[in-house]
Scaffold this active site. Structure first.
Site, mmCIF file in Angstrom:
data_model
loop_
_atom_site.group_PDB
_atom_site.id
_atom_site.type_symbol
_atom_site.label_atom_id
_atom_site.label_comp_id
_atom_site.label_asym_id
_atom_site.label_seq_id
_atom_site.Cartn_x
_atom_site.Cartn_y
_atom_site.Cartn_z
ATOM 1 N N ASP A 110 43.018 50.056 32.155
ATOM 2 C CA ASP A 110 42.059 49.712 31.092
ATOM 3 C C ASP A 110 40.605 49.819 31.545
ATOM 4 O OD1 ASP A 110 42.601 47.577 32.897
ATOM 5 O OD2 ASP A 110 41.781 46.106 31.501
ATOM 6 N N GLN A 111 40.375 49.964 32.865
ATOM 7 C CA GLN A 111 39.010 49.842 33.388
ATOM 8 C C GLN A 111 38.009 50.852 32.793
ATOM 9 O OE1 GLN A 111 39.865 49.981 37.589
ATOM 10 N NE2 GLN A 111 41.276 48.254 37.400
ATOM 11 N N HIS A 165 47.538 37.971 36.232
ATOM 12 C CA HIS A 165 48.461 37.757 35.115
ATOM 13 C C HIS A 165 48.780 36.269 34.990
ATOM 14 C CE1 HIS A 165 49.945 42.135 34.770
ATOM 15 N NE2 HIS A 165 48.912 42.110 35.588
HETATM 16 N N1 UDP Z 1 38.956 37.767 42.809
HETATM 17 C C1 UDP Z 1 38.724 36.726 43.675
HETATM 18 N N2 UDP Z 1 38.118 36.999 44.855
HETATM 19 C C2 UDP Z 1 37.726 38.240 45.211
HETATM 20 C C3 UDP Z 1 37.960 39.307 44.306
HETATM 21 C C4 UDP Z 1 38.573 39.020 43.112
HETATM 22 O O1 UDP Z 1 39.063 35.575 43.390
HETATM 23 O O2 UDP Z 1 37.192 38.391 46.306
HETATM 24 C C5 UDP Z 1 39.647 37.467 41.545
HETATM 25 C C6 UDP Z 1 38.724 37.625 40.366
HETATM 26 O O3 UDP Z 1 38.013 36.420 40.165
HETATM 27 C C7 UDP Z 1 39.680 37.992 39.262
HETATM 28 C C8 UDP Z 1 40.820 38.674 39.970
HETATM 29 O O4 UDP Z 1 40.688 38.389 41.347
HETATM 30 O O5 UDP Z 1 40.125 36.835 38.600
HETATM 31 C C9 UDP Z 1 40.789 40.186 39.824
HETATM 32 O O6 UDP Z 1 41.306 40.494 38.582
HETATM 33 P P1 UDP Z 1 40.810 41.770 37.793
HETATM 34 O O7 UDP Z 1 41.536 41.794 36.495
HETATM 35 O O8 UDP Z 1 39.339 41.786 37.697
HETATM 36 O O9 UDP Z 1 41.194 42.992 38.728
HETATM 37 P P2 UDP Z 1 42.545 43.441 39.475
HETATM 38 O O10 UDP Z 1 42.597 42.721 40.765
HETATM 39 O O11 UDP Z 1 43.701 43.088 38.571
HETATM 40 O O12 UDP Z 1 42.342 44.914 39.653
#
Ligand code: UDP
Length: 504
Positions: A398-399, A23
């Site tokens: 949303d996935q 966010h």
């Molecule tokens: N991310 C990261 N390293 C990891 C896994 C994820 O930096 O090993 C970051 C990725 O680049 C993205 C965020 O974490 O910016 C994950 O956001 P996303 O909306 O895809 O999924 P959420 O974590 O909210 O389910």
């Protein structure tokens, strides 16, 4: 009111984020673009992550870091924190309903006090508050202070449109009586139950989140502008379908600039977990287009059985792999989120297991051939910007819809299918890996994602569709379009024609 030497008003924008990496980062990147166009930007979020954020800035943004505890900034964006009403060591995920209910009560008061202290007591003109969807009450604070408010939607415009139609009851959606209803909406492919955002389904167990999103849509009139972390060329049909209802203006993708061929140093973003940079050295030793990257984001925890099925498929694929197996924040007793016993040892010459990696650098690495992803919108935006095809394994929120966009609209990959037990089998994972790397459509997926990468690069470049939308917002803010006329910013015919010119 603060005046510059030539007596021009300095316009301040306050970005209010829910305290999560996915966010904060899109808001920070929007803030950076607003700053580059002459506005002043500040990011505010709850103080529970203050220590983690500042620790990181101390190591990655030393020249921007001020030792003054009241004046932290990153890349020209000041950071402010307000209390969410809980002690720092309180487990905020233990009872989400309680957390969000408390935040909704305490947040507006604390944010409002912060605005008075930071802006009004210092005679600064606060010209706009930009909020993200998990802090919908911040729009009330904007109204209270008579400051125009923009919403930065951080999921695809498609999801914004689906929720808009759902909460305004414009179309039929599945109900307990008719749970398998397919939904046909303008600008979108036909969506079956498994393609819809999980919160609109009768089976949704997350009441506080549904209530929060519903509140956001009930309060939509309090947002003068609706922006989105997307780009016109990616979701043109659905964006056009919203013009008459509630215009949504894409200003993205708000991903690290290095993915879009801009200067790496110009990126702004935070990492709430420490990435294992050693995986980049490991990637350097792999052949081009050979490594399968696997990550399910920051929240998803897969069952032990599911972990085993994926682990076996990766091993059998004989491809090198980089798997982010993030450990659950609260340890589980049933093995959820754990790799099978012996897996790390058995695959030590084939794979790299990380607990968190520098994902955008990984996706940009030439060794990566595909990404097995849960389809969080940040991850999908990043893989599009990096030009990497995907295998989707959506979980919730949303996935599922994002995964449908991947296969039916963007056409940049395929989806793992669950069996009757709700598990994706080893054979299914193996088949999809083979398909995406060597199947008859593998070239097409790569070509499509590279075209989208090029379109994303163009959208954010000077004069591109997203850049023009940001300039339009800056002009609106600078021209002092205050919140006198509450409500959607419907475009007049002339403005609408102008806007069409701008964004199409
Ligand atoms: N991310 C990261 N390293 C990891 C896994 C994820 O930096 O090993 C970051 C990725 O680049 C993205 C965020 O974490 O910016 C994950 O956001 P996303 O909306 O895809 O999924 P959420 O974590 O909210 O389910």
């Amino acid at each position: 009111m603060a005046l510059t030497e030539d007596k021009q008003v300095i316009h301040h924008v306050l970005l209010v984020a829910f305290a999560a990496q996915g966010h904060i980062n899109p808001l920070l990147r929007l803030g950076k673009r607003l700053v580059s166009k002459g506005l002043h930007a500040t990011l505010a979020c709850t103080g529970n992550i203050q220590e983690r954020l500042l620790k990181q800035f101390a190591t990655t943004n030393t020249e921007d870091e001020s030792n003054n505890s009241k004046n932290h900034s990153i890349s020209g964006i000041q950071l402010l924190f307000f209390s969410d009403g809980f002690d720092l060591d309180y487990d905020r995920k233990a009872d989400l309903d309680h957390y969000f209910n408390t935040l909704e009560k305490v947040g507006p008061v604390n944010l409002s006090n912060m605005i008075i202290e930071h802006y009004y007591n210092n005679h600064k003109k606060l010209s706009c508050i930009v909020i993200n969807p998990f802090v919908p009450w911040a729009a009330d604070v904007a109204v209270q202070h008579r400051v125009p408010c923009a919403l930065l939607w951080i999921q695809p415009c498609s999801i914004f449109a689906i929720y808009y139609r759902f909460f305004n009851k414009l179309n039929s959606f599945p109900t307990s009586e008719n749970p398998d209803l397919s939904v046909e909406l303008p600008g979108l492919p036909v969506l079956s139950t498994e393609d819809l955002p999980s919160f609109v389904l009768p089976s949704n167990p997350f009441n506080s989140l549904l209530k929060m999103i519903s509140g956001l849509y009930q309060n939509m009139k309090k947002h003068k502008w609706v922006l989105a972390n997307s780009f016109l060329e990616l979701e043109k049909d659905v964006i056009h379908s919203m013009y008459e209802l509630c215009p949504i203006r894409p200003v993205g993708p708000l991903v690290p600039t290095s993915l879009l061929c801009e200067d790496e140093d110009s990126d702004v973003g935070v990492e709430l977990w420490k990435p294992e940079d050693a995986c980049l050295e490991w990637l350097n030793k792999q052949s081009a287009s050979s490594v399968i990257y696997v990550s399910f984001g920051s929240i998803t925890v897969l069952s032990a059985k599911q972990m085993e099925a994926i682990a076996t498929a990766l091993k059998n694929s004989n491809h090198p792999f980089l798997w982010v197996a993030k450990q659950p924040e609260v340890p589980t007793s049933d093995g959820a989120g754990q790799l099978p016993n012996g897996f790390i040892e058995e695959t030590k010459d084939q794979g790299f297991i990380a607990s968190w990696c520098p994902q955008t650098k990984v996706l940009a690495h030439p060794a990566i051939v595909c990404f097995i992803t849960h389809c969080g919108w940040n991850s999908l935006s990043e893989t599009i910007a990096a030009g990497v095809p995907v295998i989707t394994f959506p979980q919730w929120s949303d996935q599922p819809t994002n995964a449908k966009l991947v296969t039916a609209v963007f056409k940049i990959g395929l989806k793992l299918r669950r069996n009757s037990e709700g598990i994706v089998s080893t054979e299914e994972v193996e088949t999809c890996i083979e398909e995406i790397i060597n199947g008859p459509k593998s070239e097409e997926y790569k070509k499509n994602v590279m075209e989208l990468k090029a379109a994303a690069t163009k959208a954010v470049a000077s004069g591109g569709s997203s850049d023009l939308n940001i300039q339009w917002l800056v002009d609106e803010i600078s021209n002092g379009n205050s919140c006198e006329s509450e409500g959607f910013h419907f475009l007049s015919d002339n403005q609408s024609a102008e806007q069409d010119k701008v964004t199409t």
